[in-house]
Design an enzyme around this catalytic site. Structure first.
Site, PDB file in Angstrom:
ATOM      1  N   SER A 688       0.802  -1.225   0.000  1.00 57.51           N
ATOM      2  CA  SER A 688       0.000   0.000   0.000  1.00 57.51           C
ATOM      3  C   SER A 688       0.836   1.277   0.000  1.00 57.51           C
ATOM      4  O   SER A 688       0.291   2.371  -0.092  1.00 57.51           O
ATOM      5  CB  SER A 688      -0.964   0.007   1.196  1.00 57.51           C
ATOM      6  OG  SER A 688      -0.251  -0.028   2.409  1.00 57.51           O
ATOM      7  N   LYS A 731      -6.632   3.719   8.623  1.00 58.89           N
ATOM      8  CA  LYS A 731      -5.709   4.694   8.038  1.00 58.89           C
ATOM      9  C   LYS A 731      -6.294   6.106   8.058  1.00 58.89           C
ATOM     10  O   LYS A 731      -5.593   7.082   8.365  1.00 58.89           O
ATOM     11  CB  LYS A 731      -5.358   4.279   6.609  1.00 58.89           C
ATOM     12  CG  LYS A 731      -4.527   3.001   6.523  1.00 58.89           C
ATOM     13  CD  LYS A 731      -4.311   2.572   5.079  1.00 58.89           C
ATOM     14  CE  LYS A 731      -3.467   1.292   5.005  1.00 58.89           C
ATOM     15  NZ  LYS A 731      -3.277   0.827   3.608  1.00 58.89           N
TER      16      LYS A 731
END
Length: 782
Positions: A688, A731
């Site tokens: 990611s 996140k």
């Protein structure tokens, strides 16, 4: 080594004032030799002074059972024995071994102070001797009895009997026998205090007779079992001894009959299931045929204890008032709407269909987000008992399913043990830290938990110890985990996962004001009117000291504030304290978490990424720099293989699209690139960060700054596509905590924002992208 010869004792003169050494649980008689060990400052000083003078000291028995530095006259008996030190050997600092010999009896006239040890004015006592025919008869009888004791006792040397026969002085004979036989200290002290020799002989004869009876009874017991003893089986010998002892005491079979009758009554009253009843009755039949001293008797009785104490049919009544349950959940926890909604749904289904088998819930999330306490709250809302077992570090399958009864010390597993404690067959049962279960040569506990957590199987859960099925279908099982990846797939499939990703700033403020502050005020002995913490102060703590997903560290910092105020109140310096944001550093020290984003992104080549961790989301800085070299790419910061491959892919994309990005091809021929991810001691991996690495590289090479307060996440391909990633909610919450204002997310992750709180979505501007050129256009300054 210092030594005094016995011949010199005849000329010893007993001083009028004598140092006194306390004795504990032992009596020393005149003319008897006695080894003793002394330690301590007072005793060492006493012995040193005695050795420097006439080597004489007094031994006095203390009524206390232990040594004490402070003595009173009433703590001692009045009559003791004066002794001379024959030998002394130092054994270290303030420690020595002595060999002393008794001289004569003395009486305490008065204790005298002035020394670091005890000393007293004493009066030497003389025996009242009478040598008549009764004394001779008493001596002869005593010698005969003592001879029998020596023969019966395996611990006394035969020489003692010979010594006793050679003694002609009646007083010495009485003292010698009294010092050897096994008798209480009080009895021996009584002998010491008898000055009339005839009375002393009579009293010693009484003690010897008592000791002789004990030895003869023990010998009788031993002779009764000796003929039946198999010399190769020590256990059989001990059982027979116990049997003989019980016969002498009039105990034995009657007690076992009473116990069997008690178990019969328990089995009849328990209304056991058919299979459990059959097993209990079979074990009871075995118990009837066993002797109570048999080792198997304890095994069978323990099994019957377990089987008759389990809640086979005992249930608590569920509270199916939906509104009341909702009120309880809201009282105990702020937020966690998804978890609360699922509990209310469970209650609603139970109300409409009482025999329904509910799903197994798994609360997953970072530490400190309320997973375990939510289990307590659910039990309170349902009106059920609550049982929690921690599975962290469990590696033995028997912890879940129990041990076979053939093993020594066998017990049921933790599930059955928990139900016995609950005294109910429908508690809320929390299996805490299910992601930390291990596996080794003793089996895999995760596999054993499969049967427990499967509603299609657990109605007939079989524990190895009980060996009969137990119905677990009424139990509400709840599990907790920090990470789902480590849970066995088959086990994860049986659970309905409810994620508790973390709290926003507003949620933390509400939790602190409603729960944490009142709890810590009470825990630290304060009253609510003695301390107040402003909301701005709480914000300062959350931003500068505890940037975390949960609230555990926040509660610790609040506790520190309360302790600081409590110390001032206790000292009388303050009566009440109002804590504002400017006061926080006085209690907690300097700010621990600086505003990193604004400080560290002031140059080209630095990008902010978003990462998922087991303790919640976090922001990640990726730095790139260039130096003169030959096309080398260096990667540092404890990067995993997948993250290194993302960096290589990003480098290839930049080189392949150099013209479109306005980059001179000679740049790569003449320069080395170094990519570093700070916090180098922490391992990092995953795809990611691809978007962030590519953005940092492009920013460096084109010398364009990345926009302020911008973070991003996403996986990249060589063709420049942006692929979706996981952990979006964690996140985004981490970015919100760090003050990020803009986030770039893969377009395919747009639906994941449904789980993000509305307040957070309003505070952050989101851009959804599927192409790297679009990312660079949005991220880089013109």
């Amino acid at each position: 080594m210092a030594e005094q010869k016995p011949d010199e004792l005849k000329a010893v003169k007993i001083p009028e004032i004598m140092p006194i050494m306390p004795l504990f649980n032992v009596v020393v008689f005149p003319k008897m030799m006695f080894p003793m060990e002394i330690f301590g400052d007072q005793s060492a000083a006493l012995v040193d002074e005695a050795m420097s003078k006439d080597r004489i000291m007094g031994l006095l028995v203390s009524k206390k059972t232990h040594e004490d530095l402070q003595y009173k006259p009433e703590d001692f008996y009045n009559i003791g024995t004066s002794v001379v030190i024959l030998k002394m050997a130092k054994g270290g600092e303030n420690r020595a071994q002595l060999l002393v010999q008794g001289i004569s009896r003395f009486r305490i006239v008065e204790f005298i102070e002035g020394k670091p040890y005890l000393q007293a004015r004493v009066e030497t006592l003389e025996e009242e001797e009478t040598n008549d025919i009764e004394v001779e008869a008493l001596m002869t009888n005593l010698v005969s009895l003592f001879d029998r004791i020596v023969k019966l006792s395996p611990f006394l040397p035969q020489e003692f009997a010979v010594i006793a026969k050679s003694i002609t002085d009646p007083g010495i004979l009485a003292d010698m026998v009294a010092s050897i036989i096994n008798s209480a200290t009080e009895e021996k002290q009584k002998i010491l205090e008898l000055m009339d020799v005839k009375s002393r002989l009579k009293e010693v004869t009484r003690l010897v007779n008592h000791q002789l009876e004990i030895l003869e009874l023990g010998n009788k017991i031993q002779s009764q079992v000796k003929d039946d003893m198999d010399k190769s089986q020590r256990e059989y010998y001990l059982r027979q001894q116990l049997k003989a002892i019980q016969k002498e005491l009039g105990e034995g079979e009657d007690e076992s009959k009473v116990e069997v009758e008690e178990y019969e009554a328990k089995i009849a009253a328990k209304n056991l299931p058919e299979e459990a009843k059959k097993e209990a009755e079979r074990e009871l039949d075995r118990l009837r045929r066993m002797h109570p001293a048999s080792a198997e008797y304890t095994v069978s009785s323990t099994y019957l204890d377990w089987i008759t104490s389990l809640p086979w049919n005992e249930s608590t009544e569920d509270n199916l008032d939906i509104k009341k349950a909702r009120k309880v959940l809201d009282e105990d926890h702020y937020g966690l709407e998804k978890a609360k909604k699922r509990i209310i749904e469970y209650l609603a289904v139970r109300k409409l269909k009482p025999d329904s088998r509910g799903a197994i819930l798994c609360f997953a999330g970072p530490p400190g987000t309320g997973k375990t306490s939510l289990g307590h709250s659910i039990a309170r809302a349902l009106g059920r008992k609550f049982i929690r077992i921690s599975l962290g570090g469990v590696r033995d399958e028997a912890e879940i399913r129990g041990h076979r009864r053939t093993y020594v010390g066998a017990l049921p597993g933790r599930i059955i043990q928990g139900l016995r404690r609950a005294e109910s067959n429908n508690p809320v049962f929390m299996l805490d830290e299910i992601d930390k279960v291990g596996a080794d040569f003793r089996g895999d506990p995760s596999s054993a938990i499969l049967e427990v957590l499967d509603p299609e199987q657990n109605f007939s859960f079989s524990d190895h110890y009980l060996d009969v099925p137990f119905d677990l279908s009424k139990v509400m099982f709840i599990t907790t985990a920090n990470i789902l990846d480590t849970i066995q797939p088959a086990l994860r499939d049986r659970m309905e996962v409810i994620e508790l990703p973390g709290y926003t700033m507003d949620e933390k403020l509400q939790i602190a004001e409603r729960y944490l502050i009142p709890r810590q005020i009470e825990a630290n002995g304060l009253k609510s009117e003695q301390i107040s913490i402003s909301r701005n102060a709480l914000k300062a703590i959350i931003d500068g000291y505890t940037r975390e997903a949960g609230v555990r560290n926040l509660e610790r910092e609040i506790a520190s504030l309360c302790r600081g105020v409590a110390s001032g109140v206790a000292a009388g310096d303050v009566e009440k304290q109002a804590i504002a944001a400017k006061d926080i550093h006085k209690y907690l020290g300097p700010v621990r978490i600086p505003p990193e984003v604004s400080i560290r992104t002031t140059k080209p080549g630095i990008a902010v990424g978003l990462a998922w961790t087991p303790t919640g989301g976090d922001i990640l800085f990726i730095e790139a720099t260039a130096m003169k070299g030959r096309k080398n790419l260096t990667l540092t910061g404890q990067l995993g293989d997948v993250m290194k491959e993302s960096a290589t892919a990003a480098m290839s994309f930049v080189r392949a699209n150099a013209a479109a990005l306005g980059i001179n091809n000679d740049f790569f021929e003449e320069n080395d690139i170094h990519i570093h991810v700070p916090s180098g001691a922490i391992p990092k991996d995953g795809p990611s960060a691809g978007v962030t690495i590519l953005t940092a590289l492009t920013s460096l090479i084109t010398n364009r700054l990345i926009k302020k307060d911008l973070a991003m996440t996403g996986e990249i391909t060589l063709r420049g596509l942006v692929l979706p990633v996981g952990g979006i909610k964690e996140k985004v919450l981490a970015a919100h905590r760090a003050g990020i204002k803009t986030i770039l997310l893969p377009k395919w992750n747009k639906n994941d924002l449904v789980d993000v709180p509305v307040k957070v979505q309003k505070d952050i501007e989101f851009f959804f992208v599927d192409d790297m050129m679009e990312v660079l256009k949005l991220a880089l300054e013109k």
